[in-house]
Scaffold this active site. Structure first.
Site, PDB file in Angstrom:
ATOM      1  N   ASN A 103      -6.952  -2.793  -9.303  1.00 40.63           N
ATOM      2  CA  ASN A 103      -6.941  -2.374  -7.699  1.00 40.63           C
ATOM      3  C   ASN A 103      -7.984  -2.489  -6.984  1.00 40.63           C
ATOM      4  OD1 ASN A 103      -5.395  -1.264  -5.538  1.00 40.63           O
ATOM      5  ND2 ASN A 103      -5.947   0.838  -5.861  1.00 40.63           N
ATOM      6  N   ARG A 157       2.872  -2.787 -15.046  1.00 43.29           N
ATOM      7  CA  ARG A 157       2.326  -1.915 -14.134  1.00 43.29           C
ATOM      8  C   ARG A 157       1.640  -0.555 -14.649  1.00 43.29           C
ATOM      9  NH1 ARG A 157      -0.416  -2.420  -9.297  1.00 43.29           N
ATOM     10  NH2 ARG A 157       0.424  -1.003  -7.676  1.00 43.29           N
ATOM     11  N   ASP A 196      -2.426   3.438  -5.311  1.00 40.75           N
ATOM     12  CA  ASP A 196      -1.478   2.305  -4.551  1.00 40.75           C
ATOM     13  C   ASP A 196       0.115   3.326  -4.288  1.00 40.75           C
ATOM     14  OD1 ASP A 196      -2.345   0.009  -4.156  1.00 40.75           O
ATOM     15  OD2 ASP A 196      -1.876  -0.602  -5.940  1.00 40.75           O
ATOM     16  N   THR A 209      -7.682  -7.637  -7.304  1.00 38.00           N
ATOM     17  CA  THR A 209      -6.574  -8.131  -8.201  1.00 38.00           C
ATOM     18  C   THR A 209      -7.042  -9.572  -8.464  1.00 38.00           C
ATOM     19  OG1 THR A 209      -5.267  -6.505  -6.988  1.00 38.00           O
ATOM     20  CG2 THR A 209      -4.021  -8.436  -8.124  1.00 38.00           C
ATOM     21  N   THR A 231      -4.381  -6.724 -12.241  1.00 36.60           N
ATOM     22  CA  THR A 231      -5.267  -5.810 -11.186  1.00 36.60           C
ATOM     23  C   THR A 231      -5.974  -4.586 -11.893  1.00 36.60           C
ATOM     24  OG1 THR A 231      -5.525  -4.792  -8.931  1.00 36.60           O
ATOM     25  CG2 THR A 231      -3.254  -4.700 -10.252  1.00 36.60           C
TER      26      THR A 231
HETATM   27  N1  GLY Z   1      -3.386  -2.875  -6.459  1.00 38.09           N
HETATM   28  C1  GLY Z   1      -2.875  -3.941  -5.484  1.00 38.09           C
HETATM   29  C2  GLY Z   1      -1.456  -4.026  -5.739  1.00 38.09           C
HETATM   30  O1  GLY Z   1      -0.954  -3.838  -6.708  1.00 38.09           O
HETATM   31  O2  GLY Z   1      -0.874  -4.431  -4.851  1.00 38.09           O
END
Ligand code: GLY
Length: 562
Positions: A390, A97, A412, A370, A388
């Site tokens: 986003n 992430r 997010d 995503t 993703t």
């Molecule tokens: N950007 C969407 C998620 O990570 O849930």
């Protein structure tokens, strides 16, 4: 005696031979598969497995191919999560992430009056999180790769050099975003060229970036020419990512969330994704109601699911965030007694109001765009990956010399407690911005075991709708006994506590049905909002028959390995 009709005799013999041969030819057995958002990427993944690569090798090649031919979400400049199960039953997950840049701080999107400044966390350089994808892929290769790294990057380089064909959906998508591309990147920007369906897009800048990644691995992205270009572009568009941020990025191996639902054993992504905990909470809240006794998408089934979702998304808002920064009471949130108590106010006669539901009180111990793809190889290694930028095309900031868009993952985070993000999700302190923290996600790459055997690989894009789409697909297969493609294609609905509405896919539910739910006090929204997922899944039956489901809502495609 009747004379033989010679042509007729020949015809009958021929029919007999064809019938005999066709009954001898068995349907080709599927040994593995890649199901992704684009046929090119799925084919590339399968080609890697045909060369002797595993699902992990195929993952790397598929991911990089999506960067080329699915630029709205496929990425080297975003982040994601892998949940895997090896052929011998080892299960794990990798968190790649994005992280907040070191210069980030909680109020960075607020004006002097403390109000959220519109679009600041969604458009432009300040919305960009430090990317994790390339570091993640390199890490996966280090642990699981069997083919050489450059061999896995090469198909994406070739795709960028030779081009990919624009689909109807892509033509529309480029057109919709053109003004934003130009506003941030100027009229000459690569993706503002009015590409039409059927055009072949050659992205030489991206081919060169991928060549650096093929040659230098992680350093090809986080150091040198690419790092210089990325940092420069972020700065030009108002952002704060530095070389130091890029150098400091590392992915993290984490324990997946594991819970039981009836005879299913489910492994899915834990924090910093909310996906696994919410999926577990919802399924555990549903379990005592024996939802299979009601047909799929009946009033009763939808009521049970929506009320469980309402309570779980409320908990999400208070308790979930980056586990490296906050203590998350995972066990308590997934505790059966706690979840039973949460559902005690549920009444079939009337919808609960979201305003009456707060995050639960638990024993607190210190303690759009995503994309998802599912891969299974011939040995039985299973890979579920959701990755993703986003928003669609992320921040819309395009690194022209690198050939790729940057994410807008900073949205997010919770910019301000109680103020919804672009998916309408509310967050609090647990998901407040902090330097080097990971923003909370809803991504839910998931692996299902039944009776100790691999049974399903599943996931989807869709922001806040990810969790509920994965849930419905699992229920469709295991409660309603649909084949996997029907389960993926079936109409879906979504609820997330706040706003207090249930979103139904337009034109897929009968009006009388919607009216009945409204009479019970549910606020219904049928208009097209955000996509209700694009689920890509693989099902493995108890007798090892492999079938695939590619979501018809997108250009998604399953390619099989024979
Ligand atoms: N950007 C969407 C998620 O990570 O849930």
């Amino acid at each position: 005696m009747m004379k033989q009709n010679t042509p007729l005799l020949f015809k009958n013999i021929l029919i007999f031979i064809i019938f005999f041969l066709s009954s001898c030819v068995k349907e080709k057995e599927i040994k593995g598969a890649v199901v992704s958002a684009r046929e090119e990427a799925s084919k590339i993944g399968v080609a890697i497995m045909q060369k002797g690569g595993t699902a992990f090798d195929a993952m790397i090649a598929t991911d990089l191919a999506l960067t080329v031919c699915y630029p709205n979400a496929g990425n080297i400049s975003g982040g994601g999560f892998l949940v895997y199960r090896t052929f011998d039953g080892e299960v794990g997950s990798l968190d790649f992430r994005e992280k907040a840049p070191m210069a980030s701080y909680p109020d960075m999107y607020l004006d002097e009056l403390g109000n959220v400044i519109p679009k600041m966390s969604t458009l432009g350089g300040l919305s960009v999180g430090v990317p994790g994808t390339v570091a993640g892929l390199v890490e996966i290769h280090k642990r699981f790769g069997t083919l050489e790294w450059d061999e896995l990057v090469q198909p994406a380089i070739d795709l960028a050099r030779n081009g990919y064909i624009v689909t109807d959906n892509q033509e529309k998508s480029f057109k919709n975003k053109k003004e934003e591309f130009i506003a941030l990147n100027g009229v000459e920007t690569f993706y503002a060229q009015n590409f039409k369906s059927g055009d072949n897009i050659i992205n030489l800048a991206l081919a060169e970036t991928l060549e650096r990644i093929a040659k230098f691995g992680k350093a090809g992205f986080y150091k040198g020419v690419n790092a210089d270009e990325l940092v420069k572009r972020v700065k030009e568009t108002g952002g704060i990512i530095t070389h130091e941020d890029l150098l400091a990025y590392d992915p993290v191996w984490r324990e997946p969330i594991n819970f039981q639902y009836k005879d299913l054993n489910i492994y899915t992504m834990g924090p910093p994704s909310s996906g696994g905990i919410c999926l577990g909470q919802i399924m555990k809240m549903i379990e005592p109601y024996e939802i299979g006794q009601y047909s799929q998408n009946t009033i009763e089934a939808i009521q049970i699911i929506v009320e469980a979702e309402r309570r779980s998304y409320a908990d999400r808002s208070l308790y979930l965030g980056d586990p490296d920064f906050i203590n998350i009471p995972e066990d308590s949130l997934l505790n059966e007694n706690y979840l039973k108590k949460r559902m005690s106010s549920f009444d079939f006669n009337e919808a609960t109001k979201s305003s009456e539901i707060s995050p639960g009180t638990i024993v607190w111990e210190e303690s759009e765009e995503t994309t998802h793809y599912s891969i299974l190889d011939a040995q039985g290694n299973a890979v579920a990956v959701t990755t993703t930028l986003n928003g669609s095309y992320g921040s819309k900031v395009f690194v022209e010399k690198g050939g790729y868009f940057l994410n807008n993952e900073m949205d997010d985070f919770s910019s301000k407690p109680g103020v919804p993000n672009m998916f309408g999700l509310i967050g609090g302190k647990a998901n407040a911005i902090a330097a080097q923290k990971r923003m909370l996600s809803a991504m839910t790459p998931t692996i299902v075991e039944r009776n100790g055997k691999l049974a399903m690989i599943v996931g989807t894009p869709g922001g806040s709708t990810i969790i509920t789409s994965v849930l419905q697909t699992i229920l469709n297969v295991f409660e309603y006994e649909m084949d996997i493609q029907t389960a993926v294609s079936a109409p879906r609905f979504h609820h997330q506590w706040l706003p207090d509405v249930v979103v139904f896919e337009p034109s897929r539910f009968q009006k009388s049905f919607i009216d009945s739910l409204q009479e019970k006090g549910f606020n219904i929204k049928e208009e097209y909002t955000r996509i209700i997922g694009r689920v890509d899944a693989i099902h493995i039956s108890s007798s090892n028959i492999i079938t695939t489901g590619a979501d018809p809502r997108g250009d998604d495609k399953a390619v099989h390995l024979y």
